[in-house]
Design a protein around this motif. Sequence first.
Motif: not given
Length: 370
Positions: A84, A87-88, A138-140, A353, A356-357, A360-361
């Motif tokens: 991931f 992601r966070d 919203d953390v997977p 994923e 995926p993003p 990073s956000r």
Amino acid sequence: MPESVRLRELIEDNTGPAAPELVVKGPNDAVRCLACGHRCHIPVGHAGVCRVRFNRRGELRVPFGYVSGLQIDPIEKKPFYHAFPGRDALSFGMLGCDFHCGYCQNWVTSQALRDDRAGTRVSGYSPDELADLAVEHDVPVIVSTYNEPLITADWAVCVFEAGRRRGLRCGFVSNGNATPEVLAYIRPYVELYKVDLKSFDDKHYRKLGGVLQNVLDSIGRLKEMGFWLEIVTLVVPTFNDSDDELGQMARFIAGVSPDIPWHVTAFHPDYKMTDPPRTPAATLFRAYDIGRAAGLRYVYAGNLAGGVDHREHTPCPRCGQVLIRRRGFYVEENRMKGDACSFCGESIAGVWEADPPRQSRGDGWPRAIR
Ligand code: SF4
């Protein structure tokens, strides 16, 4: 009142019975705990080496219903680089540890009950409340970290059960001092597992409170059981930074699988280990080269964000293109296509994923909870 006494009372108030899979009853109401490699024999009225699992009138009581650390971190901080990315992770910890490493960066929680200078506030939560927080933010992924999760595995499984019902993925950030029993117990819930391989010298391990062979056995077992495994070695000058020792670690990991990512990270003086200097970048570069020469496909230099050049990126092992470009915990660019290289199609080991993003956000870490 000494902090350890206050914490002892607090911990005794926040317990539940051990999972049946993690305890064996013995004569005279003694119990044997199976949650970590120490396999403590615990008579009535006593606690195990970790000091947080104890025998109350013939019942093994274990930590339950609280967290002592709770925040949202980038998953790269755990570190997981092949799961991931970008992601966070909702990260929670409890108190205590089965080791007593002199350089622990989380000693305030891990050494609670062992060191009167340690100690921190705890907050009561239910498993559903924690899982809901991950969804709300919203953390997977949910990760048990900050203290040794094996010693609080019963609680983690309850949290992860709640998380899995909501579609979340779960991980352990651990010293690897596991037993076959605890790994079988957590396997239905835990997918991601990080192990610290702290040394390849059993004498060093004994100083930290562990046994090298237990950790090596766990690494092999985690791989066999299908956990996604990443390994971290904190490279401490004069402790474990010789070519010989780094080479032994790298060859061992490569023998289990060349696809296991190996993170060689920089030490800074902390807690009781204040003599060795900070790890220079040159030492991490040497460890990186040793890992690659041993056949490991993915070696990462960590804790020196931006100071390690390409050594914090993920390359395709076939065509050499950079697939994930990082700066510290921040993913600057992700060019994976699902689980494969977007340039040559080579399959890349990890938990990926489909969409995926691409970066990073990164909107402020750590993000405190409430
Ligand atoms: S978790 Fe490990 S240290 Fe703690 S009581 Fe169980 S076997 Fe002993």
